[in-house]
Design a protein around this motif. Structure first.
Motif, mmCIF file in Angstrom:
data_model
loop_
_atom_site.group_PDB
_atom_site.id
_atom_site.type_symbol
_atom_site.label_atom_id
_atom_site.label_comp_id
_atom_site.label_asym_id
_atom_site.label_seq_id
_atom_site.Cartn_x
_atom_site.Cartn_y
_atom_site.Cartn_z
ATOM 1 N N ALA A 162 0.287 18.976 25.698
ATOM 2 C CA ALA A 162 -0.215 18.217 26.960
ATOM 3 C C ALA A 162 1.105 17.171 27.386
ATOM 4 N N PRO A 163 1.384 16.096 26.632
ATOM 5 C CA PRO A 163 2.498 15.400 27.180
ATOM 6 C C PRO A 163 3.736 16.092 27.366
ATOM 7 N N LEU A 164 4.115 16.897 26.781
ATOM 8 C CA LEU A 164 5.393 17.714 27.138
ATOM 9 C C LEU A 164 5.366 18.751 28.304
ATOM 10 N N ILE A 165 3.950 19.015 28.620
ATOM 11 C CA ILE A 165 3.898 19.968 29.769
ATOM 12 C C ILE A 165 3.930 18.835 30.875
ATOM 13 N N LEU A 166 3.439 17.615 30.841
ATOM 14 C CA LEU A 166 3.684 17.007 31.955
ATOM 15 C C LEU A 166 5.200 16.645 32.235
ATOM 16 N N LEU A 205 6.031 11.953 36.773
ATOM 17 C CA LEU A 205 5.214 12.827 35.813
ATOM 18 C C LEU A 205 5.611 12.747 34.403
ATOM 19 N N VAL A 206 6.935 12.445 34.375
ATOM 20 C CA VAL A 206 7.433 11.926 32.989
ATOM 21 C C VAL A 206 7.166 10.806 32.421
ATOM 22 N N GLY A 207 6.843 9.687 33.360
ATOM 23 C CA GLY A 207 6.297 8.595 33.029
ATOM 24 C C GLY A 207 4.909 8.700 32.459
ATOM 25 N N LEU A 208 4.070 9.632 33.010
ATOM 26 C CA LEU A 208 2.744 10.044 32.529
ATOM 27 C C LEU A 208 2.852 10.645 31.325
ATOM 28 N N ALA A 209 3.974 11.347 30.864
ATOM 29 C CA ALA A 209 3.831 12.012 29.587
ATOM 30 C C ALA A 209 4.291 10.879 28.640
ATOM 31 N N GLY A 210 5.043 9.950 28.789
ATOM 32 C CA GLY A 210 5.178 8.736 27.958
ATOM 33 C C GLY A 210 3.837 8.010 27.527
ATOM 34 N N ALA A 211 3.106 7.725 28.633
ATOM 35 C CA ALA A 211 1.868 7.307 28.419
ATOM 36 C C ALA A 211 0.758 8.187 27.517
ATOM 37 N N ALA A 212 1.006 9.581 27.757
ATOM 38 C CA ALA A 212 0.034 10.354 27.120
ATOM 39 C C ALA A 212 0.334 10.322 25.328
ATOM 40 N N PHE A 213 1.763 10.264 25.124
ATOM 41 C CA PHE A 213 2.271 10.084 23.913
ATOM 42 C C PHE A 213 1.549 8.893 23.183
ATOM 43 N N MET A 232 11.922 13.675 22.202
ATOM 44 C CA MET A 232 10.892 14.737 22.940
ATOM 45 C C MET A 232 11.557 14.909 24.307
ATOM 46 N N GLY A 233 12.087 13.923 24.961
ATOM 47 C CA GLY A 233 12.791 14.212 26.344
ATOM 48 C C GLY A 233 13.707 15.223 26.429
ATOM 49 N N TRP A 234 14.830 15.137 25.071
ATOM 50 C CA TRP A 234 15.770 16.209 25.014
ATOM 51 C C TRP A 234 15.057 17.543 24.739
ATOM 52 N N ILE A 235 14.158 17.677 23.937
ATOM 53 C CA ILE A 235 13.428 18.828 23.987
ATOM 54 C C ILE A 235 12.758 19.375 25.175
ATOM 55 N N ALA A 236 12.214 18.393 25.924
ATOM 56 C CA ALA A 236 11.645 18.918 27.427
ATOM 57 C C ALA A 236 12.852 19.492 28.211
ATOM 58 N N LEU A 237 13.960 18.884 28.186
ATOM 59 C CA LEU A 237 15.238 19.269 29.143
ATOM 60 C C LEU A 237 15.490 20.779 28.480
ATOM 61 N N ILE A 245 10.564 8.288 28.685
ATOM 62 C CA ILE A 245 9.190 8.683 27.928
ATOM 63 C C ILE A 245 9.162 7.345 26.896
ATOM 64 N N LEU A 246 10.103 7.037 26.249
ATOM 65 C CA LEU A 246 9.880 5.722 25.279
ATOM 66 C C LEU A 246 9.613 4.437 26.094
#
Length: 326
Positions: free
Chosen positions: A18-22, A199-207, A224-229, A44-45
């Motif tokens: 879910a966070p990575l989807i965001l 959306l990336v900021g929301l992903a950090g909060a979801a983590f 996870m940011g590099w993985i998202a890219l 994200i961090l």
């Protein structure tokens, strides 16, 4: 027992991804507009730390997510402003920002390390959660998981079924031609860079508030940011393929954890890092599949040819290129 294990596995994949989807949907929108934001890992961090601190101090998850989204917008604004309006390298600015945001997150968040804070709990949906088979997998999740699944469909529909999505793709492919048609290319690029950053900021909060609750060093979201890219490239900048790549990565992570008990003689570090080289291998395969002679080489292997065509994707032509509006 096997069915139950499969249900638990699939439910874990949906929740873990879910966070990575965001993050990947946000970056897909940003890159579709021709802007590349390499600051995802640091963003994200920093947003994860911000969300945890705000939730801890205010006891409000809503404020925590809004604060994290605002952090994502602010970082994306620096990347977009420097790249779109100042003509600086988006790659260089994003790379510097990801390092700065990472160190800033650990420095500012140090007093809150290892503290117990609010968490996002499960929100089972009435009636739907009791559906045999699908109920435990799809409808006994957190609202973040529900939102991530809905976001996939919404992103695809927006890009390919709306006028704004058409403008977005036009700017990402040829901003000068889009400008000639009356589209403010700079404004479009800035808008979707900020939306993607949110959306990336929301992903950090979801983590930090759901998937990997808490804050500390190292935080579970690091890298996870590099993985998202990488997943955005893996998915060929198409939302559905990007989502499939995200779920594949989550599946590999969960399988790695499960296999630690099956193969105790293998060091746990092997299972922890295994998903990363597998993603790299996939990206290399995608790159090779786009070479001129790749299809001729795979002509005698129908399964390989279909796989190559499935994974093939084309980056927006103006991706990362400074656009100077005449």
């Amino acid at each position: 027992m096997m069915e139950l294990s499969f249900q638990v596995l699939m439910a874990g994949v949906l929740a873990g991804a879910a966070p990575l989807i965001l993050a990947t949907m946000g970056e897909t929108l940003t890159e579709k507009a021709g802007v590349i934001n390499l600051s995802l890992d640091g963003t994200i961090l920093l947003s994860a730390m911000t969300a945890f601190v705000v939730a801890y101090e205010s006891h409000s998850l809503i404020l925590a997510f809004l604060a994290a989204g605002l952090v994502g917008v602010m970082v994306a604004a620096v990347v977009a402003g420097a790249g779109i309006y100042l003509g600086q390298s988006q790659v260089a600015v994003g790379f510097v920002l990801t390092l700065m945001c990472r160190d800033l997150a650990y420095f500012l968040g140090n007093p809150y390390s290892r503290l117990q804070g609010p968490q996002v709990g499960l929100t089972p949906l009435p009636f739907l959660k009791d559906i045999p088979g699908l109920g435990p997998v799809l409808f006994q999740q957190s609202w973040i998981t529900y939102a991530s699944v809905a976001l996939i469909a919404a992103t695809w529909a927006f890009i390919y079924r709306t006028r704004w999505g058409l403008e977005l793709r036009a700017v990402g492919e040829h901003p000068h031609a889009a400008y000639a048609r009356g589209i403010n290319a700079r404004r479009v690029q800035l808008t979707y860079a900020l939306v993607g950053g949110f959306l990336v900021g929301l992903a950090g909060a979801a983590f930090s508030l759901c998937t990997k609750p808490g804050w500390g060093r190292p935080q579970g979201a690091e890298g996870m940011g590099w993985i998202a890219l990488a997943i955005v490239i893996f998915g060929g900048w198409e939302p559905v393929k990007v989502a499939l790549g995200t779920y594949l990565f989550a599946l590999l992570q969960i399988l790695g954890i499960s296999l630690q008990g099956v193969l105790p003689s293998v060091p746990t570090q092997v299972f922890q890092v295994a998903p990363f080289p597998l993603m790299i291998f996939t990206l290399v395969f995608m790159h090779l599949s786009q070479r001129p002679g790749a299809e001729r080489w795979a002509a005698g292997r129908p399964w390989l040819l279909r796989l190559m065509r499935l994974l093939r994707g084309t980056a927006p032509r103006a991706l990362g290129q400074p656009y100077r509006q005449e």
